[in-house]
Design a protein around this motif. Sequence first.
Motif, PDB file in Angstrom:
ATOM      1  N   PHE A  20      37.575  26.267   9.117  1.00  0.00           N
ATOM      2  CA  PHE A  20      36.587  25.709   8.194  1.00  0.00           C
ATOM      3  C   PHE A  20      36.981  24.287   7.851  1.00  0.00           C
ATOM      4  CE2 PHE A  20      36.037  30.285   7.257  1.00  0.00           C
ATOM      5  CZ  PHE A  20      34.679  30.366   7.476  1.00  0.00           C
ATOM      6  N   GLU A  55      34.569  46.408   4.335  1.00  0.00           N
ATOM      7  CA  GLU A  55      35.026  47.044   3.098  1.00  0.00           C
ATOM      8  C   GLU A  55      33.910  47.808   2.392  1.00  0.00           C
ATOM      9  OE1 GLU A  55      37.855  45.112   0.826  1.00  0.00           O
ATOM     10  OE2 GLU A  55      38.208  43.476   2.230  1.00  0.00           O
ATOM     11  N   ALA A  61      41.027  30.006   9.323  1.00  0.00           N
ATOM     12  CA  ALA A  61      40.701  31.358   8.896  1.00  0.00           C
ATOM     13  C   ALA A  61      41.047  32.386   9.969  1.00  0.00           C
ATOM     14  CB  ALA A  61      39.229  31.446   8.525  1.00  0.00           C
ATOM     15  N   SER A  84      44.385  40.119   1.472  1.00  0.00           N
ATOM     16  CA  SER A  84      43.213  39.338   1.112  1.00  0.00           C
ATOM     17  C   SER A  84      43.330  37.913   1.643  1.00  0.00           C
ATOM     18  CB  SER A  84      43.096  39.324  -0.410  1.00  0.00           C
ATOM     19  OG  SER A  84      41.858  38.811  -0.777  1.00  0.00           O
ATOM     20  N   GLY A  85      42.251  37.435   2.251  1.00  0.00           N
ATOM     21  CA  GLY A  85      42.237  36.059   2.732  1.00  0.00           C
ATOM     22  C   GLY A  85      42.819  35.864   4.118  1.00  0.00           C
ATOM     23  N   CYS A  86      43.097  36.963   4.850  1.00  0.00           N
ATOM     24  CA  CYS A  86      43.727  36.818   6.161  1.00  0.00           C
ATOM     25  C   CYS A  86      42.701  36.580   7.276  1.00  0.00           C
ATOM     26  CB  CYS A  86      44.588  38.034   6.483  1.00  0.00           C
ATOM     27  SG  CYS A  86      43.629  39.492   6.855  1.00  0.00           S
ATOM     28  N   GLY A  87      41.419  36.573   6.930  1.00  0.00           N
ATOM     29  CA  GLY A  87      40.418  36.254   7.952  1.00  0.00           C
ATOM     30  C   GLY A  87      39.660  37.436   8.527  1.00  0.00           C
ATOM     31  N   LYS A  88      39.769  38.604   7.911  1.00  0.00           N
ATOM     32  CA  LYS A  88      39.082  39.787   8.430  1.00  0.00           C
ATOM     33  C   LYS A  88      37.568  39.621   8.410  1.00  0.00           C
ATOM     34  CE  LYS A  88      40.749  42.279   5.066  1.00  0.00           C
ATOM     35  NZ  LYS A  88      41.587  41.399   4.230  1.00  0.00           N
ATOM     36  N   THR A  89      37.059  39.207   7.245  1.00  0.00           N
ATOM     37  CA  THR A  89      35.612  39.054   7.123  1.00  0.00           C
ATOM     38  C   THR A  89      35.098  37.988   8.084  1.00  0.00           C
ATOM     39  OG1 THR A  89      35.679  39.732   4.817  1.00  0.00           O
ATOM     40  CG2 THR A  89      33.776  38.478   5.509  1.00  0.00           C
ATOM     41  N   THR A  90      35.844  36.904   8.188  1.00  0.00           N
ATOM     42  CA  THR A  90      35.432  35.832   9.085  1.00  0.00           C
ATOM     43  C   THR A  90      35.361  36.336  10.525  1.00  0.00           C
ATOM     44  OG1 THR A  90      36.560  34.313   7.598  1.00  0.00           O
ATOM     45  CG2 THR A  90      35.932  33.455   9.744  1.00  0.00           C
TER      46      THR A  90
HETATM   47  N1  ATP Z   1      32.698  29.338   4.255  1.00  0.00           N
HETATM   48  C1  ATP Z   1      33.996  29.068   4.118  1.00  0.00           C
HETATM   49  N2  ATP Z   1      34.424  27.809   3.936  1.00  0.00           N
HETATM   50  C2  ATP Z   1      35.739  27.525   3.813  1.00  0.00           C
HETATM   51  N3  ATP Z   1      36.713  28.456   3.849  1.00  0.00           N
HETATM   52  C3  ATP Z   1      36.359  29.717   4.025  1.00  0.00           C
HETATM   53  C4  ATP Z   1      34.986  30.109   4.160  1.00  0.00           C
HETATM   54  N4  ATP Z   1      34.941  31.453   4.317  1.00  0.00           N
HETATM   55  C5  ATP Z   1      36.216  31.877   4.266  1.00  0.00           C
HETATM   56  N5  ATP Z   1      37.075  30.845   4.099  1.00  0.00           N
HETATM   57  C6  ATP Z   1      38.550  30.918   4.033  1.00  0.00           C
HETATM   58  O1  ATP Z   1      38.997  31.565   5.192  1.00  0.00           O
HETATM   59  C7  ATP Z   1      40.056  32.456   4.896  1.00  0.00           C
HETATM   60  C8  ATP Z   1      39.720  33.855   5.372  1.00  0.00           C
HETATM   61  O2  ATP Z   1      38.636  34.340   4.612  1.00  0.00           O
HETATM   62  P1  ATP Z   1      38.048  35.794   4.824  1.00  0.00           P
HETATM   63  O3  ATP Z   1      36.880  35.929   3.923  1.00  0.00           O
HETATM   64  O4  ATP Z   1      37.818  36.016   6.261  1.00  0.00           O
HETATM   65  O5  ATP Z   1      39.240  36.690   4.299  1.00  0.00           O
HETATM   66  P2  ATP Z   1      39.331  38.275   4.211  1.00  0.00           P
HETATM   67  O6  ATP Z   1      40.454  38.692   5.066  1.00  0.00           O
HETATM   68  O7  ATP Z   1      38.012  38.873   4.465  1.00  0.00           O
HETATM   69  O8  ATP Z   1      39.741  38.464   2.689  1.00  0.00           O
HETATM   70  P3  ATP Z   1      39.294  39.612   1.643  1.00  0.00           P
HETATM   71  O9  ATP Z   1      40.112  40.816   1.935  1.00  0.00           O
HETATM   72  O10 ATP Z   1      39.673  38.997   0.326  1.00  0.00           O
HETATM   73  O11 ATP Z   1      37.833  39.804   1.807  1.00  0.00           O
HETATM   74  C9  ATP Z   1      40.282  32.362   3.406  1.00  0.00           C
HETATM   75  O12 ATP Z   1      41.376  31.522   3.183  1.00  0.00           O
HETATM   76  C10 ATP Z   1      39.012  31.761   2.866  1.00  0.00           C
HETATM   77  O13 ATP Z   1      39.266  30.979   1.739  1.00  0.00           O
END
Ligand code: ATP
Lengths: 344, 312
Positions: free
Chosen positions: A13, A160, A19, A39-45
Amino acid sequence: MAIVEVRALTKHFDGDVHAVEAVDLATTDGEFLVLLGPSGCGKTTLLRMIAGLEEPTAGDVLIGGNSMAGLPPRARRIAMVFQSYALYPHKTVLQNIVFPLKAAGMAPDERRRQAQWAADLLGIGHLLDRKPRHLSGGERQRAALARALVREPSVFLLDEPLSNLDAKLRATARDDLKLFQRRVGTTTVYVTHDQVEAMGMGDRIVVMDKGRVRQVGTPGDVYRHPADTFVATFLGSPPMNLVRRDDVVVGFRPESFLPKGVADAGAEALTVSFHVHRVEYLGSERHVIGTVEGLGEETRVIAMLPATVSVDVPVERSHEFVVAAGDLRFFDVGSGLRTERQRL
Amino acid sequence: MSTPPATAAGTAGTAEPGGRYLLDRKGFLARVMLLPAVVYIVALVAVPFFLAIAYSLSDVTVGDPSFDFVGLRNFATVVGDPTFRRALLNTVLITVVAMALVVVLAKVLALVLVQDFRGKWVVRLLVLLPWTTPTSLATIAWVWLLDSLFSPIDWVLRQLGLLEGNLYWLGNEGLAMTSVIAVQTWRIVPLAAVIIMAGLSAIPSDINDAAKVDGAGFWRTLFEITIPMTLPVIAVATLFGAIVVFTDMAVVFVLTRGGPVDATQVLSSWAFFRGIQGGDLAQGAAIALFLFPVLLVFAVLILRSAKRMEVM
Ligand SMILES: Nc1ncnc2c1ncn2[C@@H]1O[C@H](COP(=O)(O)OP(=O)(O)OP(=O)(O)O)[C@@H](O)[C@H]1O
Ligand SMILES: [Mg+2]
């Protein structure tokens, strides 16, 4: 049904957020693959890139062997359940469920029949005329699932879906979801940061940290043979004990760390002196907290004794504890990666 | 168990009479806070309103301020006047047409403005300008744009070969009405767009993503998700705009003075011409009071939409 594969998938990003970093993965057909990580490891991305909701910075997504580059979500034959469920608040449950069918141009009669089938499968057939705001958390989750499965997609992507439920409901929902997936046999990628959920549901688990895959394997694999110290400490509660000894880290699970004489640990068992500070009674088990002496650096470790072990462990004294040779793991101090077995 | 219970609790509750905890009492605080608003409303809304009712039932004129009760005579005279009926019709027509245009244009504008693009803040600011400019000033600019000889609009049309000579925007009945409607629309669209934009950004992004995954294209998402979910907001924006347009006299006053020959007369301009310039305060008040029931309906509708928004 289809196989989902990602190759060197990367997402950065703006502002230098890495991410997802060069992830390679492939499901098998009909598999329940769990993405697990803090949390924040990039799973959702990662999941959103598979869905086509997020454009990858680099790399490829393949579904059923075909590259999905540039294809919008609706062309990918996927269904996604969001953490918030994302039910359309102004539509009834029925209207929510038929929405994807309408978009696909199905005839009204057929739509209605299909929706009824999906709703009955999930046990919400009697709620079709309600608006989402009049449903409980569990019912909403089922409505979202019904909307996802009604099109009979080739891949389920679940982000989730249980995190909004209370603990008790979550346990039953977990069973339901797993049984349901086995019944329909659709390849599923499931995101969670809850290791109990991951261990209980996944055919295989992908452990992620800071946008990278740390290990892929069956629940037993990742638990018993963690690839590095991150996986070793992320899984298990309490996590694996790690004791540094020269240029190697020795690891053993709290449940493998028992008072000498309690279990037959075998001839090659490691015997250490364990200075006990504190004991926690948790009903089905006891956590014994103290420091190991003589193994390596003095480190705080935990032993977990099942309730069936009734040996008395007085505090502020040293006891002889053992770990079976087969339960010892070794990691490199520098990289944290698993290394060869060592003689101690 | 012979001691009577709860004596301690009883005295604690009544220990501090008034004084120290006065500001903790919600009822008291609410009344104090509401006081300025009540004074304001009584002085600037209620008094003029009842004065208008009193005037409309009297024979007061600018020249003769003595008050004689005449019953509904003013209303009868006013309703019998063809100019009044024309003005009433014009007011409704201008409001309805302008609002129909506003809904469509503001929705489109809002959809464009919520997109992420470079320089969107500058564009948003520019779009809001018509709303922030005082109506009379902006309308003066329109007077020039629609000038019978020097209209830049005519000039552009001539250059494009679509027109010979001049259109005389404000001199022709139909074109004058079109001009008034256009200016009213131009004036309300920005506000409506900004209100609708707020509604659009309140839709959770997951909902839009879900629609994408569910296979909905642009139009389906628009008509089945976006519009229904922003409907209460659209209603509020439109009703607000309708009230502003319905009661406005600045545009007509500056642009056409109600002309040509009362063709663009509206209720508020007619009330002004009759009551202030014509000096017949009683009739002016009677004309203006015709605005009231319509505005009341609008207000009720706004409150109902606002309630629906809470439910969503
Ligand atoms: N649209 C965006 N713009 C900038 N950074 C982003 C964006 N979406 C996610 N991130 C960053 O990318 C990283 C991964 O985010 P992601 O949502 O994939 O985490 P996650 O593993 O799903 O976390 P969680 O368990 O909290 O849902 C995080 O550091 C987040 O801040
Ligand atoms: Mg997430």
